[in-house]
Scaffold this motif. Sequence first.
Motif: not given
Length: 214
Positions: A165-194
């Motif tokens: 599960i990818k925990g992404n931080i963006s202007g929309s807040g802290s959002i997690y993406h499940m495998p198979g969701q539309e934006h899962y593949g495009a989501t990158r994990i940057n640990t330096a951003k938290g």
Amino acid sequence: MRKSLTICLLLCALPAAADISGRARVIDGDTLQIGQTRIRLHGIDAPEASQTCLDTGGVAAACGLAATRAMQVLIGTDTVHCTPRDIDRYGRTVARCDVGGRDLGRDMVASGLAIAYRQYSMDYVPAEQAAQAKGLGVWAVQMQNPADFRAAKADQPAAPDGCAIKGNISGSGSIYHMPGQEHYGATRINTAKGERWFCSESEARAAGWRASRR
């Protein structure tokens, strides 16, 4: 004119690639191996063997494994006949393959377990449209385009075991993406951003992340 004619005569004299026949080993929903030859089916793109989709309940479904097993059932123990069309950038033979006169690519697309690979061929678009209208296979779930899945997998370091599960931080807040969701593949994990990986939805929610809507 004379030079063009000479080139044409030389090229036209080259023999076409020979057909390939034999017992096939299924690699995934669009790739086979006959003897030492790795074969990519012409005109279709199936979910990768490790790819998951989301069913109507939002639960991850192993659509890549389903496509692989469907190809195994289509072939069984029968002889596969392949007519080469091209060689792809990975050195695989791109071919139209059939078993007992049945076009394997068409059968996979018609059952909804592969999509028409429009970048290379429009041959199977009618079969895809019919499968989509009936809600068959991947058309009954939410699937990331296999080409996008491959690109994302190549760019993104592998997830920790069991923690996809990818925990992404963006202007929309802290959002997690499940495998198979539309934006899962495009989501990158940057640990330096938290940003981080999670092993379960409950873990993600407890850490303050909310579920992605898509």
